[in-house]
Structures are given as structure tokens and as C-alpha cells.
Design a protein around this motif. Structure first.
Motif, PDB file in Angstrom:
ATOM      1  N   TYR A   1      36.815  50.752  28.822  1.00  0.00           N
ATOM      2  CA  TYR A   1      37.060  50.791  30.263  1.00  0.00           C
ATOM      3  C   TYR A   1      35.757  50.638  31.041  1.00  0.00           C
ATOM      4  CZ  TYR A   1      41.561  52.712  28.869  1.00  0.00           C
ATOM      5  OH  TYR A   1      42.781  52.890  28.304  1.00  0.00           O
ATOM      6  N   TRP A   2      35.846  49.900  32.145  1.00  0.00           N
ATOM      7  CA  TRP A   2      34.686  49.744  33.013  1.00  0.00           C
ATOM      8  C   TRP A   2      34.647  50.845  34.063  1.00  0.00           C
ATOM      9  CZ3 TRP A   2      34.961  43.836  34.446  1.00  0.00           C
ATOM     10  CH2 TRP A   2      34.794  43.082  33.287  1.00  0.00           C
TER      11      TRP A   2
ATOM     12  N   ALA B   1      30.299  51.141  32.639  1.00  0.00           N
ATOM     13  CA  ALA B   1      29.824  49.999  31.871  1.00  0.00           C
ATOM     14  C   ALA B   1      29.049  49.064  32.805  1.00  0.00           C
ATOM     15  CB  ALA B   1      30.999  49.249  31.243  1.00  0.00           C
ATOM     16  N   TRP B   2      28.176  48.281  32.216  1.00  0.00           N
ATOM     17  CA  TRP B   2      27.377  47.382  33.047  1.00  0.00           C
ATOM     18  C   TRP B   2      28.255  46.366  33.765  1.00  0.00           C
ATOM     19  CZ3 TRP B   2      27.351  42.156  32.438  1.00  0.00           C
ATOM     20  CH2 TRP B   2      27.800  41.638  31.225  1.00  0.00           C
ATOM     21  N   GLN B   3      29.374  45.986  33.143  1.00  0.00           N
ATOM     22  CA  GLN B   3      30.280  45.035  33.783  1.00  0.00           C
ATOM     23  C   GLN B   3      30.868  45.624  35.068  1.00  0.00           C
ATOM     24  OE1 GLN B   3      30.452  46.023  30.565  1.00  0.00           O
ATOM     25  NE2 GLN B   3      30.923  44.311  29.214  1.00  0.00           N
TER      26      GLN B   3
ATOM     27  N   VAL C   1      30.492  44.210  38.894  1.00  0.00           N
ATOM     28  CA  VAL C   1      31.630  43.990  39.789  1.00  0.00           C
ATOM     29  C   VAL C   1      31.419  44.730  41.107  1.00  0.00           C
ATOM     30  CG1 VAL C   1      34.091  44.490  40.110  1.00  0.00           C
ATOM     31  CG2 VAL C   1      33.293  43.494  37.969  1.00  0.00           C
ATOM     32  N   LEU C   2      30.966  45.971  41.038  1.00  0.00           N
ATOM     33  CA  LEU C   2      30.733  46.762  42.247  1.00  0.00           C
ATOM     34  C   LEU C   2      29.614  46.155  43.099  1.00  0.00           C
ATOM     35  CD1 LEU C   2      31.901  49.295  43.558  1.00  0.00           C
ATOM     36  CD2 LEU C   2      30.090  50.603  42.433  1.00  0.00           C
ATOM     37  N   ALA C   3      28.543  45.682  42.457  1.00  0.00           N
ATOM     38  CA  ALA C   3      27.451  45.039  43.197  1.00  0.00           C
ATOM     39  C   ALA C   3      27.921  43.756  43.875  1.00  0.00           C
ATOM     40  CB  ALA C   3      26.283  44.743  42.261  1.00  0.00           C
ATOM     41  N   LEU C   4      28.738  42.973  43.173  1.00  0.00           N
ATOM     42  CA  LEU C   4      29.279  41.751  43.776  1.00  0.00           C
ATOM     43  C   LEU C   4      30.202  42.068  44.945  1.00  0.00           C
ATOM     44  CD1 LEU C   4      30.002  39.622  40.578  1.00  0.00           C
ATOM     45  CD2 LEU C   4      28.197  39.255  42.277  1.00  0.00           C
ATOM     46  N   TYR C   5      30.968  43.148  44.821  1.00  0.00           N
ATOM     47  CA  TYR C   5      31.844  43.559  45.921  1.00  0.00           C
ATOM     48  C   TYR C   5      31.013  43.903  47.163  1.00  0.00           C
ATOM     49  CZ  TYR C   5      34.817  46.507  48.795  1.00  0.00           C
ATOM     50  OH  TYR C   5      35.493  47.051  49.849  1.00  0.00           O
TER      51      TYR C   5
END
Length: 79
Positions: free
Chosen positions: A8-9, A24-26, A30-34
Motif C-alpha cells: 500500500y502507498w 511509500a515513495w510512490q 503522487v502527493l507532490a504531483l497533486y
């Protein structure tokens, strides 16, 4: 033997509904891209000039984040 939770991420919140900070780094990516998409929308689609386009784009990327959390996050109620 790896734990299923390692896949799980985003972990499920202990109380209430939703997910916590990424594990997780993924998830962090995703959060940084958001956040980058929301900031970019604020820069390019000024909320006071184009309110519908701004709120529509923020709503769209928020829905995309929720879909990613549903797909890659820990299912609700498993804790």
C-alpha cells in the motif's frame, strides 16, 4: 515473507474514513504531483479571474488523487 500492507502507498486512517500520509515513495510522488498541480492551477488559472476553470481543475486533480488512493491505498476498515 513481505506483509500485504507493504504494497500500500497510503495507510487507512485509524479513526474515520480516508488515508494518512504516504508510506511509500510512490505515494509521496503522487502527493507532490497533486500539490504541484494545485499550485500550477493557482498560477495559471487565477481564481479571481477564472473561478470555474480553477475550481474545476482543482476538483479534477482531487478526484484523480482519490482514485489513486482507492486503488493503491489500504482498504477502509481493515485496521
Amino acid at each position: 515473507m513481505p506483509d500485504e500492507r507493504d504494497a500500500y502507498w497510503f495507510p487507512a486512517k485509524r479513526y474515520g474514513w480516508g488515508w494518512g500520509l504516504p508510506v511509500a515513495w510512490q505515494g509521496w510522488l503522487v502527493l507532490a504531483l497533486y500539490f504541484a498541480a494545485v499550485v500550477s492551477a493557482g498560477i495559471w488559472l487565477r481564481p479571481h479571474v477564472h473561478p470555474l476553470m480553477f475550481y474545476g481543475s482543482v476538483g479534477a486533480v482531487t478526484m484523480l488523487l482519490i482514485v489513486v488512493c482507492l486503488l493503491k491505498g489500504e482498504p477502509q476498515g481493515e485496521r
